[in-house]
Design a protein around this motif. Sequence first.
Motif, PDB file in Angstrom:
ATOM      1  N   PHE A 255       0.961  -1.022  -0.121  1.00  0.00           N
ATOM      2  CA  PHE A 255      -0.514  -0.233  -0.203  1.00  0.00           C
ATOM      3  C   PHE A 255       0.759   1.505   0.048  1.00  0.00           C
ATOM      4  CE2 PHE A 255      -4.846  -0.822   1.558  1.00  0.00           C
ATOM      5  CZ  PHE A 255      -4.755  -1.827   0.700  1.00  0.00           C
ATOM      6  N   LEU A 256       1.760   1.355   0.869  1.00  0.00           N
ATOM      7  CA  LEU A 256       2.202   2.434   0.633  1.00  0.00           C
ATOM      8  C   LEU A 256       3.317   2.734   0.000  1.00  0.00           C
ATOM      9  CD1 LEU A 256       3.666   5.046   2.805  1.00  0.00           C
ATOM     10  CD2 LEU A 256       5.291   3.347   4.139  1.00  0.00           C
ATOM     11  N   LEU A 257       4.069   1.420  -0.638  1.00  0.00           N
ATOM     12  CA  LEU A 257       4.686   1.669  -2.355  1.00  0.00           C
ATOM     13  C   LEU A 257       3.614   2.027  -3.416  1.00  0.00           C
ATOM     14  CD1 LEU A 257       7.114  -1.152  -2.110  1.00  0.00           C
ATOM     15  CD2 LEU A 257       8.397   1.914  -1.292  1.00  0.00           C
ATOM     16  N   MET A 258       2.875   1.301  -3.162  1.00  0.00           N
ATOM     17  CA  MET A 258       1.723   2.155  -3.997  1.00  0.00           C
ATOM     18  C   MET A 258       1.607   3.425  -4.234  1.00  0.00           C
ATOM     19  SD  MET A 258      -1.296  -0.245  -5.704  1.00  0.00           S
ATOM     20  CE  MET A 258      -2.391  -0.038  -4.292  1.00  0.00           C
ATOM     21  N   PHE A 259       0.943   3.389  -3.918  1.00  0.00           N
ATOM     22  CA  PHE A 259      -0.305   5.039  -2.870  1.00  0.00           C
ATOM     23  C   PHE A 259       1.210   6.400  -3.432  1.00  0.00           C
ATOM     24  CE2 PHE A 259      -3.234   2.418  -1.250  1.00  0.00           C
ATOM     25  CZ  PHE A 259      -4.248   3.052  -2.406  1.00  0.00           C
ATOM     26  N   THR A 260       2.198   6.016  -2.925  1.00  0.00           N
ATOM     27  CA  THR A 260       3.375   6.964  -2.452  1.00  0.00           C
ATOM     28  C   THR A 260       3.703   7.324  -4.325  1.00  0.00           C
ATOM     29  OG1 THR A 260       3.924   6.650  -0.265  1.00  0.00           O
ATOM     30  CG2 THR A 260       6.167   7.601  -1.848  1.00  0.00           C
ATOM     31  N   TYR A 261       4.164   6.219  -4.756  1.00  0.00           N
ATOM     32  CA  TYR A 261       5.055   6.737  -6.455  1.00  0.00           C
ATOM     33  C   TYR A 261       3.893   6.506  -7.310  1.00  0.00           C
ATOM     34  CZ  TYR A 261       8.850   5.923  -3.456  1.00  0.00           C
ATOM     35  OH  TYR A 261      10.094   5.964  -2.942  1.00  0.00           O
ATOM     36  N   LEU A 262       2.653   6.206  -7.051  1.00  0.00           N
ATOM     37  CA  LEU A 262       1.422   6.216  -7.754  1.00  0.00           C
ATOM     38  C   LEU A 262       0.661   7.649  -7.739  1.00  0.00           C
ATOM     39  CD1 LEU A 262       0.307   4.214 -10.032  1.00  0.00           C
ATOM     40  CD2 LEU A 262      -1.582   4.056  -8.246  1.00  0.00           C
TER      41      LEU A 262
ATOM     42  N   ILE B 122       6.337   2.541   9.560  1.00  0.00           N
ATOM     43  CA  ILE B 122       6.996   3.323   9.891  1.00  0.00           C
ATOM     44  C   ILE B 122       8.352   3.525   9.813  1.00  0.00           C
ATOM     45  CG2 ILE B 122       8.034   4.691  12.372  1.00  0.00           C
ATOM     46  CD1 ILE B 122       4.785   4.396  13.037  1.00  0.00           C
ATOM     47  N   VAL B 123       9.015   2.346   9.663  1.00  0.00           N
ATOM     48  CA  VAL B 123      10.111   1.887   8.864  1.00  0.00           C
ATOM     49  C   VAL B 123      10.620   1.617   8.040  1.00  0.00           C
ATOM     50  CG1 VAL B 123      12.428  -0.103   8.910  1.00  0.00           C
ATOM     51  CG2 VAL B 123      10.311   0.502  11.343  1.00  0.00           C
ATOM     52  N   LEU B 124       9.516   0.990   6.800  1.00  0.00           N
ATOM     53  CA  LEU B 124       9.679   1.855   5.728  1.00  0.00           C
ATOM     54  C   LEU B 124       9.515   3.035   5.112  1.00  0.00           C
ATOM     55  CD1 LEU B 124       9.867   0.751   2.770  1.00  0.00           C
ATOM     56  CD2 LEU B 124       6.831   0.124   3.536  1.00  0.00           C
ATOM     57  N   GLY B 125       8.595   3.671   6.084  1.00  0.00           N
ATOM     58  CA  GLY B 125       8.754   5.429   5.576  1.00  0.00           C
ATOM     59  C   GLY B 125       9.470   6.316   5.868  1.00  0.00           C
ATOM     60  N   LEU B 126      10.559   5.315   7.092  1.00  0.00           N
ATOM     61  CA  LEU B 126      11.770   6.065   7.403  1.00  0.00           C
ATOM     62  C   LEU B 126      13.041   5.584   6.449  1.00  0.00           C
ATOM     63  CD1 LEU B 126      12.085   5.506  10.926  1.00  0.00           C
ATOM     64  CD2 LEU B 126      11.479   7.787   9.960  1.00  0.00           C
ATOM     65  N   ILE B 127      12.483   5.352   5.759  1.00  0.00           N
ATOM     66  CA  ILE B 127      13.840   4.365   4.898  1.00  0.00           C
ATOM     67  C   ILE B 127      13.890   5.300   3.654  1.00  0.00           C
ATOM     68  CG2 ILE B 127      15.153   2.494   3.024  1.00  0.00           C
ATOM     69  CD1 ILE B 127      14.150   0.765   5.679  1.00  0.00           C
ATOM     70  N   LEU B 128      12.246   5.155   3.686  1.00  0.00           N
ATOM     71  CA  LEU B 128      11.710   6.753   1.995  1.00  0.00           C
ATOM     72  C   LEU B 128      11.792   7.672   2.135  1.00  0.00           C
ATOM     73  CD1 LEU B 128       8.681   4.048   0.796  1.00  0.00           C
ATOM     74  CD2 LEU B 128      10.871   3.469  -0.187  1.00  0.00           C
ATOM     75  N   GLY B 129      12.291   8.416   3.247  1.00  0.00           N
ATOM     76  CA  GLY B 129      12.791   9.888   3.995  1.00  0.00           C
ATOM     77  C   GLY B 129      10.938   9.807   4.481  1.00  0.00           C
ATOM     78  N   PHE B 130      10.490   9.826   4.597  1.00  0.00           N
ATOM     79  CA  PHE B 130       9.213   9.822   5.915  1.00  0.00           C
ATOM     80  C   PHE B 130      10.251  10.543   7.398  1.00  0.00           C
ATOM     81  CE2 PHE B 130       6.448   9.523   9.969  1.00  0.00           C
ATOM     82  CZ  PHE B 130       5.727  10.913   9.187  1.00  0.00           C
ATOM     83  N   ARG B 131      10.301  12.198   7.564  1.00  0.00           N
ATOM     84  CA  ARG B 131      10.202  12.578   8.297  1.00  0.00           C
ATOM     85  C   ARG B 131       9.489  13.073   9.644  1.00  0.00           C
ATOM     86  NH1 ARG B 131      14.125   9.794   7.210  1.00  0.00           N
ATOM     87  NH2 ARG B 131      15.951   9.995   6.131  1.00  0.00           N
TER      88      ARG B 131
END
Length: 281
Positions: free
Chosen positions: A65-72, A150-159
């Motif tokens: 869900f996070l990858l799809m909606f973020t990059y789509l 949250i861990v994945l978000g931090l890796i992708l750049g969430f602050r």
Amino acid sequence: MNKPTTAPLQDRVDSVKLHKAIASGKRPSPPNPAASTMAFATRALLRIKHIPEQLFDVTAFPIIFLLMFTYLFGGAIAGSTSDYLQFLLPGILAMTVCQITMYTGVDLNNDIRKGIFDRFRTLPIWLPSALAGSLLVDSVRYIMASSIMIVLGLILGFRPEGGIVGVLGAIALIIVFCFSLSWIWTTLGIVMRSEKSLMMASMMVLFPLTFVSNVFVEPETLPGWLQGFVSINPISLLVDAVRGSMHGTATLQDISWVLLASAVLIILFAPLTMYLYRNKK
């Protein structure tokens, strides 16, 4: 005159001997509510241990869900996936965890169809412990899903500007709200006659609530007639509080609305669930 028969006396003697042979010790006292709740929580954990694919919804789904909606949608909506991630992650975190609450009712419905439900009701235990134990383990699943996102978000750049305290506060709000939301699915789990019908009913409720909300876009960008629904949508209230907590802008009013909505759900559906649980035919 006929002599009095000794049969009744002999029957009593035989009954005493049989009782001593079967139960020579003192009967144990029934378990207290905490012990019986933990026993059912352990049962739920063992079920996950032996069928680990049950964790697919709290491991793979959040990542997809996070990858799809973020990059789509990130580039189209915000012009930048990085900027959109700061807005999206708190909302999609709340949405994803809310959607996996339906499996509480699915597990209960399976127990009813298999006959285990009837066995539980005959045990000398605190009756709500069968439900409370499952809901307790579900809270662990909510924490797992939240941590992964949250861990994945931090890796992708969430602050998160609210820091670790804000993130923990957001997770706490999600767990409280999802615990209360689970009571709706336990009610439906008792009423519905099959797992498929329960899943269908859950989706019909969750999809409008989660997608017609402020998870993906600001309510101000929506048509005026739709903004009214979004503003009172419980999922929107949760997302506002979670987003504000993570970014350090949450107000007491935001948090109070979530706690009030959670209390209303518990007050309405917890007693109804227990009534149906006791009187299920």
